[in-house]
Design an enzyme around this catalytic site. Structure first.
Site, PDB file in Angstrom:
ATOM      1  N   GLN A 141       0.862  -1.197   0.000  1.00  0.00           N
ATOM      2  CA  GLN A 141       0.000   0.000   0.000  1.00  0.00           C
ATOM      3  C   GLN A 141       0.885   1.229   0.000  1.00  0.00           C
ATOM      4  O   GLN A 141       1.810   1.329   0.821  1.00  0.00           O
ATOM      5  CB  GLN A 141      -0.924  -0.002   1.229  1.00  0.00           C
ATOM      6  CG  GLN A 141      -1.661   1.307   1.487  1.00  0.00           C
ATOM      7  CD  GLN A 141      -2.597   1.706   0.359  1.00  0.00           C
ATOM      8  OE1 GLN A 141      -3.281   0.879  -0.230  1.00  0.00           O
ATOM      9  NE2 GLN A 141      -2.611   2.996   0.020  1.00  0.00           N
ATOM     10  N   GLN A 144       2.892   2.966   3.133  1.00  0.00           N
ATOM     11  CA  GLN A 144       2.902   2.021   4.263  1.00  0.00           C
ATOM     12  C   GLN A 144       4.051   1.011   4.170  1.00  0.00           C
ATOM     13  O   GLN A 144       3.848  -0.171   4.429  1.00  0.00           O
ATOM     14  CB  GLN A 144       1.590   1.240   4.298  1.00  0.00           C
ATOM     15  CG  GLN A 144       0.415   2.001   4.896  1.00  0.00           C
ATOM     16  CD  GLN A 144      -0.671   1.054   5.366  1.00  0.00           C
ATOM     17  OE1 GLN A 144      -1.038   0.123   4.665  1.00  0.00           O
ATOM     18  NE2 GLN A 144      -1.195   1.272   6.563  1.00  0.00           N
ATOM     19  N   TYR A 147       4.156  -0.677   7.645  1.00  0.00           N
ATOM     20  CA  TYR A 147       2.991  -1.516   7.980  1.00  0.00           C
ATOM     21  C   TYR A 147       2.912  -2.731   7.044  1.00  0.00           C
ATOM     22  O   TYR A 147       2.677  -3.859   7.483  1.00  0.00           O
ATOM     23  CB  TYR A 147       1.740  -0.655   7.868  1.00  0.00           C
ATOM     24  CG  TYR A 147       0.452  -1.291   8.329  1.00  0.00           C
ATOM     25  CD1 TYR A 147       0.033  -1.194   9.652  1.00  0.00           C
ATOM     26  CD2 TYR A 147      -0.380  -1.943   7.428  1.00  0.00           C
ATOM     27  CE1 TYR A 147      -1.179  -1.745  10.061  1.00  0.00           C
ATOM     28  CE2 TYR A 147      -1.591  -2.505   7.827  1.00  0.00           C
ATOM     29  CZ  TYR A 147      -1.982  -2.400   9.147  1.00  0.00           C
ATOM     30  OH  TYR A 147      -3.177  -2.948   9.553  1.00  0.00           O
ATOM     31  N   TYR A 179     -10.220  -3.306   4.220  1.00  0.00           N
ATOM     32  CA  TYR A 179     -10.515  -2.046   4.910  1.00  0.00           C
ATOM     33  C   TYR A 179     -11.798  -2.211   5.719  1.00  0.00           C
ATOM     34  O   TYR A 179     -12.869  -2.434   5.169  1.00  0.00           O
ATOM     35  CB  TYR A 179     -10.605  -0.894   3.903  1.00  0.00           C
ATOM     36  CG  TYR A 179      -9.215  -0.435   3.493  1.00  0.00           C
ATOM     37  CD1 TYR A 179      -8.415  -1.240   2.679  1.00  0.00           C
ATOM     38  CD2 TYR A 179      -8.685   0.755   3.969  1.00  0.00           C
ATOM     39  CE1 TYR A 179      -7.127  -0.854   2.344  1.00  0.00           C
ATOM     40  CE2 TYR A 179      -7.400   1.148   3.636  1.00  0.00           C
ATOM     41  CZ  TYR A 179      -6.626   0.347   2.829  1.00  0.00           C
ATOM     42  OH  TYR A 179      -5.348   0.728   2.510  1.00  0.00           O
TER      43      TYR A 179
HETATM   44  N1  CAA Z   1      -0.582   5.639  -5.858  1.00  0.00           N
HETATM   45  C1  CAA Z   1       0.199   6.488  -6.528  1.00  0.00           C
HETATM   46  N2  CAA Z   1       0.425   7.729  -6.139  1.00  0.00           N
HETATM   47  C2  CAA Z   1      -0.154   8.144  -5.012  1.00  0.00           C
HETATM   48  C3  CAA Z   1      -0.989   7.292  -4.240  1.00  0.00           C
HETATM   49  C4  CAA Z   1      -1.192   6.004  -4.717  1.00  0.00           C
HETATM   50  N3  CAA Z   1      -1.964   5.125  -4.063  1.00  0.00           N
HETATM   51  N4  CAA Z   1      -1.416   7.976  -3.165  1.00  0.00           N
HETATM   52  C5  CAA Z   1      -0.866   9.214  -3.257  1.00  0.00           C
HETATM   53  N5  CAA Z   1      -0.134   9.300  -4.368  1.00  0.00           N
HETATM   54  C6  CAA Z   1       0.621  10.466  -4.841  1.00  0.00           C
HETATM   55  C7  CAA Z   1      -0.172  11.729  -4.702  1.00  0.00           C
HETATM   56  O1  CAA Z   1      -1.006  11.871  -5.822  1.00  0.00           O
HETATM   57  C8  CAA Z   1       0.920  12.776  -4.631  1.00  0.00           C
HETATM   58  O2  CAA Z   1       1.422  13.020  -5.930  1.00  0.00           O
HETATM   59  P1  CAA Z   1       1.836  14.485  -6.353  1.00  0.00           P
HETATM   60  O3  CAA Z   1       2.879  14.924  -5.362  1.00  0.00           O
HETATM   61  O4  CAA Z   1       2.366  14.283  -7.738  1.00  0.00           O
HETATM   62  O5  CAA Z   1       0.576  15.290  -6.272  1.00  0.00           O
HETATM   63  C9  CAA Z   1       2.028  12.065  -3.883  1.00  0.00           C
HETATM   64  O6  CAA Z   1       1.747  10.653  -3.983  1.00  0.00           O
HETATM   65  C10 CAA Z   1       2.105  12.430  -2.417  1.00  0.00           C
HETATM   66  O7  CAA Z   1       0.814  12.247  -1.884  1.00  0.00           O
HETATM   67  P2  CAA Z   1       0.367  13.028  -0.610  1.00  0.00           P
HETATM   68  O8  CAA Z   1       0.553  14.482  -0.781  1.00  0.00           O
HETATM   69  O9  CAA Z   1      -0.987  12.514  -0.196  1.00  0.00           O
HETATM   70  O10 CAA Z   1       1.497  12.554   0.427  1.00  0.00           O
HETATM   71  P3  CAA Z   1       1.466  12.536   1.967  1.00  0.00           P
HETATM   72  O11 CAA Z   1       2.830  12.174   2.385  1.00  0.00           O
HETATM   73  O12 CAA Z   1       0.849  13.749   2.541  1.00  0.00           O
HETATM   74  O13 CAA Z   1       0.472  11.342   2.317  1.00  0.00           O
HETATM   75  C11 CAA Z   1      -0.127   9.104   2.592  1.00  0.00           C
HETATM   76  C12 CAA Z   1       0.696  10.103   1.805  1.00  0.00           C
HETATM   77  C13 CAA Z   1       0.150   9.226   4.090  1.00  0.00           C
HETATM   78  C14 CAA Z   1       0.339   7.766   2.141  1.00  0.00           C
HETATM   79  C15 CAA Z   1      -1.640   9.310   2.353  1.00  0.00           C
HETATM   80  O14 CAA Z   1      -1.868   9.282   0.982  1.00  0.00           O
HETATM   81  C16 CAA Z   1      -2.422   8.187   3.015  1.00  0.00           C
HETATM   82  O15 CAA Z   1      -2.749   8.244   4.192  1.00  0.00           O
HETATM   83  N6  CAA Z   1      -2.761   7.137   2.247  1.00  0.00           N
HETATM   84  C17 CAA Z   1      -3.543   6.000   2.767  1.00  0.00           C
HETATM   85  C18 CAA Z   1      -2.656   4.938   3.297  1.00  0.00           C
HETATM   86  C19 CAA Z   1      -3.512   3.789   3.717  1.00  0.00           C
HETATM   87  O16 CAA Z   1      -4.282   3.222   2.956  1.00  0.00           O
HETATM   88  N7  CAA Z   1      -3.385   3.398   4.969  1.00  0.00           N
HETATM   89  C20 CAA Z   1      -4.200   2.324   5.463  1.00  0.00           C
HETATM   90  C21 CAA Z   1      -4.520   2.591   6.892  1.00  0.00           C
HETATM   91  S1  CAA Z   1      -5.723   1.438   7.500  1.00  0.00           S
HETATM   92  C22 CAA Z   1      -4.882   0.019   7.656  1.00  0.00           C
HETATM   93  O17 CAA Z   1      -3.702  -0.059   7.457  1.00  0.00           O
HETATM   94  C23 CAA Z   1      -5.697  -1.187   8.046  1.00  0.00           C
HETATM   95  C24 CAA Z   1      -5.504  -2.278   7.091  1.00  0.00           C
HETATM   96  O18 CAA Z   1      -4.878  -3.263   7.432  1.00  0.00           O
HETATM   97  C25 CAA Z   1      -6.155  -2.229   5.779  1.00  0.00           C
END
Ligand code: CAA
Length: 240
Positions: A141, A144, A147, A179
């Protein structure tokens, strides 16, 4: 006498649902928690399930905590390694502490709990260990690396310990939740979460009790021929 189960991170979220499901199935349950005293007290008042505080990432504290549970509740025959945290961020922004905390608690916690509980299971010739992995340990992911690595490690840990436990009557399995509607998932930015939910074929987040039902099956007598397996409960998001 009812078998004794311990659920780590067992007072909130998926862990709370697991504690309740095991209690409903007739087990004597103890729940571990690390931080939120208030929620733990409310949980015990509501459910009658005792809550024990220690950090599963701390080896000595885990051994002592499990000894206390065994003295006060009984020998632990069912272990559910559910405790986990997130410290999300892209690799570029992730600190060593973010990496280390997640590895120490999510993966180290499984080792520490197994060290405390497996010897007794082996001696008694019966045991169930259910480890909560993640879809993100299977598929990765964005944001992560910590994680995903820890959860992927849990899947490897499960298969290795299953081989060691089989001849002693101890099964070791994993559940890989997708999720689920919990505080952890609620912390994902709304616009990111919307995109994730759009990729779940079932079209919604999962519910904690949908994970708990799987755990309760794996913990049961009838689950005795299931070991080293991973049950994915993710609404079809990752078919693996
Ligand atoms: N694929 C490709 N690019 C991505 C992307 C993805 N999935 N997500 C974000 N990006 C890109 C953005 O578009 C951005 O690009 P630009 O700079 O060109 O605009 C770049 O990556 C940076 O993105 P952010 O500004 O959002 O970066 P950030 O550092 O502020 O945040 C993050 C990044 C923390 C990963 C945030 O996107 C996030 O929280 N993502 C979700 C992560 C997730 O799914 N966690 C699961 C938690 S729940 C869990 O873990 C339980 C379980 O078991 C399922």
């Amino acid at each position: 006498m009812a078998r004794v189960a311990i659920v780590t991170g067992g007072t909130r979220g998926i862990g709370k649902a697991i504690s309740l499901s095991l209690k409903d199935a007739g087990y004597t349950v103890a729940a571990n928690y690390a931080g939120n005293e208030e929620k733990a007290r409310a949980f015990s008042d509501e459910t009658g399930i005792p809550a024990y505080k220690w950090d599963v990432g701390d080896h000595e504290a885990t051994l002592a905590g499990c000894r206390q549970v065994e003295q006060e509740v009984g020998p632990i025959e069912i272990l559910v390694n559910n405790a986990g945290i997130t410290r999300d961020g892209t690799l570029l922004k992730m600190t060593f502490q973010d990496w280390y905390d997640v590895m120490r608690i999510n993966l180290g916690g499984c080792f520490n709990m197994a060290k405390a509980c497996f010897p007794g299971m082996k001696e008694r010739g019966w045991g169930r260990i259910v480890n909560i992995g993640s879809i993100n340990g299977q598929a990765g992911q964005y944001g992560q690396v910590n994680y995903a690595a820890a959860k992927s490690g849990i899947h490897g840990f499960t298969k290795a310990l299953a081989q060691e436990g089989a001849r002693f009557g101890v099964t070791v399995n994993a559940i890989a939740p997708g999720y689920i509607d919990t505080d952890m998932v609620a912390a994902v930015p709304e616009n990111v979460l919307e995109k994730i939910v759009a990729r779940i074929p079932v079209g919604r987040l999962g519910q904690a009790n949908e994970i708990a039902r799987g755990v309760t099956f794996l913990a049961s007598e009838e689950g005795g021929f299931v070991t080293g397996s991973t049950l994915s409960i993710n609404g079809g998001q990752h078919m693996y």
